[in-house]
Scaffold this active site. Structure first.
Site, PDB file in Angstrom:
ATOM      1  N   ARG A 187       0.916  -1.061  -0.027  1.00 45.83           N
ATOM      2  CA  ARG A 187       0.100   0.019   0.047  1.00 45.83           C
ATOM      3  C   ARG A 187       0.857   1.250  -0.081  1.00 45.83           C
ATOM      4  O   ARG A 187       1.040   1.951   0.888  1.00 45.83           O
ATOM      5  CB  ARG A 187      -0.979   0.160   0.995  1.00 45.83           C
ATOM      6  CG  ARG A 187      -1.900  -1.261   1.583  1.00 45.83           C
ATOM      7  CD  ARG A 187      -2.676  -1.838   0.462  1.00 45.83           C
ATOM      8  NE  ARG A 187      -3.772  -1.009   0.316  1.00 45.83           N
ATOM      9  CZ  ARG A 187      -4.911  -1.383   0.994  1.00 45.83           C
ATOM     10  NH1 ARG A 187      -4.674  -2.158   1.914  1.00 45.83           N
ATOM     11  NH2 ARG A 187      -6.023  -0.784   0.824  1.00 45.83           N
TER      12      ARG A 187
ATOM     13  N   GLN B 202      -0.622   2.984  -5.715  1.00 45.53           N
ATOM     14  CA  GLN B 202      -1.949   3.129  -5.705  1.00 45.53           C
ATOM     15  C   GLN B 202      -2.855   2.888  -7.011  1.00 45.53           C
ATOM     16  O   GLN B 202      -3.909   2.321  -6.594  1.00 45.53           O
ATOM     17  CB  GLN B 202      -2.230   4.694  -5.419  1.00 45.53           C
ATOM     18  CG  GLN B 202      -2.361   4.937  -3.867  1.00 45.53           C
ATOM     19  CD  GLN B 202      -2.235   6.423  -3.297  1.00 45.53           C
ATOM     20  OE1 GLN B 202      -2.492   7.445  -4.272  1.00 45.53           O
ATOM     21  NE2 GLN B 202      -2.175   6.794  -2.052  1.00 45.53           N
TER      22      GLN B 202
ATOM     23  N   ASP C   4      -3.919  -0.599  -6.816  1.00 43.61           N
ATOM     24  CA  ASP C   4      -4.413  -1.111  -5.776  1.00 43.61           C
ATOM     25  C   ASP C   4      -5.838  -1.861  -5.603  1.00 43.61           C
ATOM     26  O   ASP C   4      -6.877  -0.912  -5.498  1.00 43.61           O
ATOM     27  CB  ASP C   4      -4.255   0.126  -4.530  1.00 43.61           C
ATOM     28  CG  ASP C   4      -4.775  -0.310  -3.215  1.00 43.61           C
ATOM     29  OD1 ASP C   4      -5.136  -1.676  -3.047  1.00 43.61           O
ATOM     30  OD2 ASP C   4      -4.392   0.138  -2.129  1.00 43.61           O
TER      31      ASP C   4
ATOM     32  N   SER D 203      -8.184  -1.554  -2.477  1.00 42.79           N
ATOM     33  CA  SER D 203      -8.852  -0.191  -2.573  1.00 42.79           C
ATOM     34  C   SER D 203     -10.107   0.003  -3.323  1.00 42.79           C
ATOM     35  O   SER D 203     -11.019   0.390  -2.801  1.00 42.79           O
ATOM     36  CB  SER D 203      -7.790   0.857  -2.563  1.00 42.79           C
ATOM     37  OG  SER D 203      -6.879   1.114  -1.393  1.00 42.79           O
TER      38      SER D 203
ATOM     39  N   TYR E 202      -1.492  -0.534   8.577  1.00 37.30           N
ATOM     40  CA  TYR E 202      -2.456  -1.537   9.052  1.00 37.30           C
ATOM     41  C   TYR E 202      -2.661  -1.644  10.591  1.00 37.30           C
ATOM     42  O   TYR E 202      -1.598  -1.388  10.952  1.00 37.30           O
ATOM     43  CB  TYR E 202      -2.412  -2.935   8.255  1.00 37.30           C
ATOM     44  CG  TYR E 202      -2.432  -3.005   7.030  1.00 37.30           C
ATOM     45  CD1 TYR E 202      -3.860  -3.084   6.438  1.00 37.30           C
ATOM     46  CD2 TYR E 202      -1.454  -3.198   6.228  1.00 37.30           C
ATOM     47  CE1 TYR E 202      -3.825  -3.255   5.215  1.00 37.30           C
ATOM     48  CE2 TYR E 202      -1.527  -3.258   4.703  1.00 37.30           C
ATOM     49  CZ  TYR E 202      -3.028  -3.260   4.220  1.00 37.30           C
ATOM     50  OH  TYR E 202      -2.860  -3.393   3.103  1.00 37.30           O
TER      51      TYR E 202
HETATM   52  P1  NAD Z   1      -8.318  -3.091   6.343  1.00 41.77           P
HETATM   53  O1  NAD Z   1      -9.266  -3.617   5.537  1.00 41.77           O
HETATM   54  O2  NAD Z   1      -7.227  -3.847   6.612  1.00 41.77           O
HETATM   55  O3  NAD Z   1      -9.020  -2.688   7.945  1.00 41.77           O
HETATM   56  C1  NAD Z   1     -10.317  -1.808   7.745  1.00 41.77           C
HETATM   57  C2  NAD Z   1      -9.917  -0.978   9.316  1.00 41.77           C
HETATM   58  O4  NAD Z   1     -10.445  -1.599  10.332  1.00 41.77           O
HETATM   59  C3  NAD Z   1      -8.633  -0.509   9.440  1.00 41.77           C
HETATM   60  O5  NAD Z   1      -8.754   0.937   9.312  1.00 41.77           O
HETATM   61  C4  NAD Z   1      -8.222  -0.728  10.747  1.00 41.77           C
HETATM   62  O6  NAD Z   1      -7.411   0.170  11.523  1.00 41.77           O
HETATM   63  C5  NAD Z   1      -9.460  -1.108  11.272  1.00 41.77           C
HETATM   64  N1  NAD Z   1      -9.532  -1.956  12.703  1.00 41.77           N
HETATM   65  C6  NAD Z   1      -8.734  -3.081  12.825  1.00 41.77           C
HETATM   66  N2  NAD Z   1      -9.205  -3.391  13.960  1.00 41.77           N
HETATM   67  C7  NAD Z   1      -9.889  -2.618  14.621  1.00 41.77           C
HETATM   68  C8  NAD Z   1     -10.662  -2.484  15.868  1.00 41.77           C
HETATM   69  N3  NAD Z   1     -10.504  -3.709  16.837  1.00 41.77           N
HETATM   70  N4  NAD Z   1     -11.661  -1.743  16.152  1.00 41.77           N
HETATM   71  C9  NAD Z   1     -11.918  -0.602  14.980  1.00 41.77           C
HETATM   72  N5  NAD Z   1     -11.078  -0.761  13.736  1.00 41.77           N
HETATM   73  C10 NAD Z   1     -10.359  -1.515  13.510  1.00 41.77           C
HETATM   74  O7  NAD Z   1      -7.956  -1.639   5.928  1.00 41.77           O
HETATM   75  P2  NAD Z   1      -7.853  -0.872   4.676  1.00 41.77           P
HETATM   76  O8  NAD Z   1      -9.066  -0.492   4.041  1.00 41.77           O
HETATM   77  O9  NAD Z   1      -7.185  -1.931   3.534  1.00 41.77           O
HETATM   78  O10 NAD Z   1      -6.700   0.184   4.882  1.00 41.77           O
HETATM   79  C11 NAD Z   1      -5.557  -0.106   5.631  1.00 41.77           C
HETATM   80  C12 NAD Z   1      -4.825   1.259   5.607  1.00 41.77           C
HETATM   81  O11 NAD Z   1      -3.861   1.128   4.566  1.00 41.77           O
HETATM   82  C13 NAD Z   1      -5.352   2.571   6.126  1.00 41.77           C
HETATM   83  O12 NAD Z   1      -4.403   3.240   6.790  1.00 41.77           O
HETATM   84  C14 NAD Z   1      -5.298   3.132   4.617  1.00 41.77           C
HETATM   85  O13 NAD Z   1      -5.363   4.604   4.837  1.00 41.77           O
HETATM   86  C15 NAD Z   1      -4.334   2.421   3.938  1.00 41.77           C
HETATM   87  N6  NAD Z   1      -4.058   2.596   2.557  1.00 41.77           N
HETATM   88  C16 NAD Z   1      -3.028   3.032   1.937  1.00 41.77           C
HETATM   89  C17 NAD Z   1      -2.965   3.064   0.470  1.00 41.77           C
HETATM   90  C18 NAD Z   1      -1.629   3.618  -0.125  1.00 41.77           C
HETATM   91  O14 NAD Z   1      -1.074   4.343   0.529  1.00 41.77           O
HETATM   92  N7  NAD Z   1      -1.902   3.501  -1.453  1.00 41.77           N
HETATM   93  C19 NAD Z   1      -4.004   2.582  -0.017  1.00 41.77           C
HETATM   94  C20 NAD Z   1      -5.208   2.080   0.547  1.00 41.77           C
HETATM   95  C21 NAD Z   1      -5.083   1.918   2.023  1.00 41.77           C
END
Ligand code: NAD
Length: 416
Positions: free
Chosen positions: A141, A146, A149, A152, A248
């Protein structure tokens, strides 16, 4: 790594004198309506020197007709007669059946959402064909990746559709309405997890006029939630915060989850719609709603659990089904991107096309270069010519399936 070893690792996939041929098969998994390439991305990659064979009907469920692929320059083959053994690569959404993989040309490349965690059977099939495979779930990520991805783009679709499902099942309006018969208060929405799906759920629920509360354990989520008009529920102030690694959340301890459930019980009792998106990659989803908390919800409320395939954030949700429990509807939403197949495919296909473009070898037009030192490829190259490069994912610690000294064994095998 010494330059000579790196050269051994870098593999090119091409055929002398002709350009790389990619197959777009019909998806075989039940209920899967997406397709890995659209006429738009086929045209885009043909312009870069690749060729395509599309299995008849591959895009139909997503709204893309055979004729449109033909118009974009692809060859078509009959349904059920996809030439797995004649192509250099296969682009798919879900992992293909083992029988199909057995027909792969030795050394071919497979790209898709390959469900790599504990995927011993898939890796064995790839090893048999000395195939290379890219598991899109493992793509890093990072900003540079991006455009590729897939997690996403598909989570975005899921977050949006989850709110629509919840709104359709809800026994109330979502927006505030002022009518001649009096004022209707807006629905109260609780979103668990503020990742990509959770933030899109928040944005969609706000557009419908709901008042949205969001819980996450990552401190960075607060600002994102507030910028979309949500109200952030800060995690319990305990010492053993789960923290985060690589963006994460880490897995929370049971004591932390217990405190979090206590905190959320109050919110849940007030909620009309709950959208569960909390996940920790490669681990069971955190259980944030237990039986007692469900007992406290008002009849007519709706819970949509997007984490159901990882065990669920909510007690009692069942994948692919709606369960009614004391008037509360529990929707186990495990395949939402596939329920918006046209746009989900359009985005998925663009992600995959961006990855393929990234892999194109500038020195060998029409061929791909798999360099495991490439920061984008390093994490998601599941196998390379049959050698498993992510034993940590396929054979997680304690599963007993991995080999000791995997890296040195791989080097030896590559050098042979
Ligand atoms: P994910 O599907 O793995 O998880 C969804 C959310 O659940 C996360 O925000 C996580 O913090 C939350 N979570 C985990 N345990 C929890 C709990 N006990 N209570 C409440 N919430 C909880 O996450 P995702 O959508 O794949 O995204 C993960 C991270 O990656 C985020 O920080 C996102 O901004 C980042 N991201 C970065 C890029 C990039 O830079 N290219 C792209 C996509 C996502």
């Amino acid at each position: 790594m010494p330059a000579s070893l790196q050269q051994l690792y870098c593999k090119e996939i091409f055929r002398k004198g002709c350009s790389l041929k990619l197959l777009i098969p019909r998806e075989g998994s039940p209920g899967e309506r997406r397709v890995a390439a659209t006429p738009e991305t086929v045209r885009r990659l043909i312009a870069k020197g690749l060729t395509f064979t599309v299995e008849s009907g591959a895009g139909l469920a997503a709204g893309f007709a055979d004729a449109d692929y033909g118009g974009a320059g692809a060859d078509l083959c009959d349904a059920g007669a996809a030439p797995w053994g004649e192509v250099d690569g296969v682009l798919c959404v879900q992992p293909p059946a083992t029988a199909a993989l057995a027909g792969l040309r030795p050394g071919a490349l497979l790209v898709g959402l390959l469900a790599p965690y504990g995927a011993t059977e898939l890796v064995a099939a790839l090893q048999q064909r000395q195939a290379s495979a890219i598991a899109l779930e493992l793509l890093p990520r990072i900003s540079r990746a991006q455009a590729m991805d897939v997690l996403s783009s598909q989570a975005n679709v899921a977050g949006y559709k989850a709110v629509l499902l919840a709104a359709a099942a809800l026994d109330r309006y979502v927006p505030m309405l002022m009518t001649a018969a009096g004022t209707i208060q807006p629905a109260r929405v609780l979103v668990l997890g503020a990742g990509v799906a959770g933030l899109q759920a928040l944005a969609t629920a706000r557009r419908l006029g709901g008042v949205v509360y969001v819980s996450d354990v990552r401190p960075a989520a607060k600002e994102q939630v507030e910028s979309l008009g949500g109200r952030f529920i800060a995690p319990p102030a305990l010492e053993d915060q789960p923290g985060e690694a690589g963006g994460y959340a880490r897995e929370a301890s049971e004591a932390f989850l217990q405190a979090q459930r206590q905190q959320l019980a109050e919110q849940l009792a007030l909620a009309d719609m709950v959208i569960c998106t909390a996940q920790v990659p490669g681990r069971p989803a955190p259980r944030l709603i237990d039986e007692a908390m469900l007992d406290g919800m008002r009849p007519g409320a709706v819970v949509v659990d997007l984490a159901v395939a990882q065990g669920g954030n909510c007690f009692g949700t069942v994948a692919g089904r709606t369960v009614e429990r004391q008037g509360v509807r529990l929707i186990g939403a495990d395949a939402l991107p596939s329920s918006v197949p046209n746009h989900a495919s359009a985005l998925y296909a663009r992600n995959v096309a961006a990855l393929i473009e990234h892999l194109l070898d500038p020195e060998q037009p029409g061929s791909l270069r798999l360099d495991p030192e490439d920061p984008i490829l390093a994490g998601c190259l599941l196998t390379q010519e049959g050698i498993c490069r992510r034993e940590d994912v396929v054979f997680p610690a304690g599963s007993g399936g991995g080999s000791e000294g995997g890296e040195s064994r791989q080097l030896a095998e590559v050098a042979r």
